[in-house]
Design a protein around this motif. Structure first.
Motif, PDB file in Angstrom:
ATOM      1  N   MET A 258       0.850  -1.159   0.000  1.00 62.91           N
ATOM      2  CA  MET A 258       0.000   0.000   0.000  1.00 62.91           C
ATOM      3  C   MET A 258       0.905   1.234   0.000  1.00 62.91           C
ATOM      4  N   SER A 259       0.618   2.168  -0.873  1.00 58.58           N
ATOM      5  CA  SER A 259       1.459   3.354  -0.998  1.00 58.58           C
ATOM      6  C   SER A 259       1.212   4.330   0.149  1.00 58.58           C
ATOM      7  N   ASN A 260       2.149   5.241   0.312  1.00 60.72           N
ATOM      8  CA  ASN A 260       2.000   6.245   1.366  1.00 60.72           C
ATOM      9  C   ASN A 260       0.814   7.157   1.097  1.00 60.72           C
ATOM     10  N   LEU A 261       0.549   7.456  -0.170  1.00 60.61           N
ATOM     11  CA  LEU A 261      -0.601   8.282  -0.515  1.00 60.61           C
ATOM     12  C   LEU A 261      -1.900   7.589  -0.129  1.00 60.61           C
ATOM     13  N   ASP A 262      -1.981   6.289  -0.389  1.00 59.99           N
ATOM     14  CA  ASP A 262      -3.168   5.517  -0.036  1.00 59.99           C
ATOM     15  C   ASP A 262      -3.387   5.519   1.479  1.00 59.99           C
ATOM     16  N   LYS A 263      -2.321   5.314   2.230  1.00 59.32           N
ATOM     17  CA  LYS A 263      -2.421   5.321   3.695  1.00 59.32           C
ATOM     18  C   LYS A 263      -2.831   6.690   4.221  1.00 59.32           C
ATOM     19  N   THR A 264      -2.261   7.735   3.634  1.00 61.06           N
ATOM     20  CA  THR A 264      -2.587   9.086   4.069  1.00 61.06           C
ATOM     21  C   THR A 264      -4.048   9.417   3.811  1.00 61.06           C
ATOM     22  N   ILE A 265      -4.543   9.049   2.639  1.00 60.53           N
ATOM     23  CA  ILE A 265      -5.949   9.295   2.312  1.00 60.53           C
ATOM     24  C   ILE A 265      -6.863   8.558   3.277  1.00 60.53           C
ATOM     25  N   ARG A 266      -6.521   7.305   3.588  1.00 64.73           N
ATOM     26  CA  ARG A 266      -7.335   6.523   4.523  1.00 64.73           C
ATOM     27  C   ARG A 266      -7.331   7.132   5.921  1.00 64.73           C
ATOM     28  N   LEU A 267      -6.170   7.623   6.371  1.00 68.94           N
ATOM     29  CA  LEU A 267      -6.094   8.246   7.695  1.00 68.94           C
ATOM     30  C   LEU A 267      -6.885   9.549   7.746  1.00 68.94           C
ATOM     31  N   ILE A 268      -6.860  10.318   6.666  1.00 73.93           N
ATOM     32  CA  ILE A 268      -7.632  11.556   6.622  1.00 73.93           C
ATOM     33  C   ILE A 268      -9.123  11.254   6.644  1.00 73.93           C
ATOM     34  N   ILE A 269      -9.554  10.257   5.878  1.00 76.79           N
ATOM     35  CA  ILE A 269     -10.966   9.867   5.864  1.00 76.79           C
ATOM     36  C   ILE A 269     -11.402   9.394   7.246  1.00 76.79           C
ATOM     37  N   ALA A 270     -10.563   8.603   7.913  1.00 75.14           N
ATOM     38  CA  ALA A 270     -10.894   8.124   9.257  1.00 75.14           C
ATOM     39  C   ALA A 270     -11.010   9.294  10.231  1.00 75.14           C
ATOM     40  N   ALA A 271     -10.104  10.261  10.129  1.00 74.15           N
ATOM     41  CA  ALA A 271     -10.150  11.418  11.026  1.00 74.15           C
ATOM     42  C   ALA A 271     -11.418  12.240  10.803  1.00 74.15           C
TER      43      ALA A 271
END
Length: 57
Positions: free
Chosen positions: A1-14
């Motif tokens: 999983m790319s860093n961009l994918d992880k970042t997007i998921r963390l932003i959505i969760a927040a």
């Protein structure tokens, strides 16, 4: 999983945690656990269902 994918998921969760946890104060904030856990563990069950590979070889 790319860093961009992880970042997007963390932003959505927040965003989900903030809206449903603090603003509405209802139990729907639990839905935010899905993108949070998939970002932390790097595994997305939806990717395996559609056949997408998220890791680089």
């Amino acid at each position: 999983m790319s860093n961009l994918d992880k970042t997007i998921r963390l932003i959505i969760a927040a965003i989900i945690f903030f809206i449903f946890g603090f603003v509405c104060q209802c139990w729907w904030w639990l839905i935010g656990l899905i993108p949070l856990l998939t970002a932390v563990y790097g595994y997305c069950p939806l990717y395996s269902l559609i056949g997408k590979k998220s890791c680089k070889k």
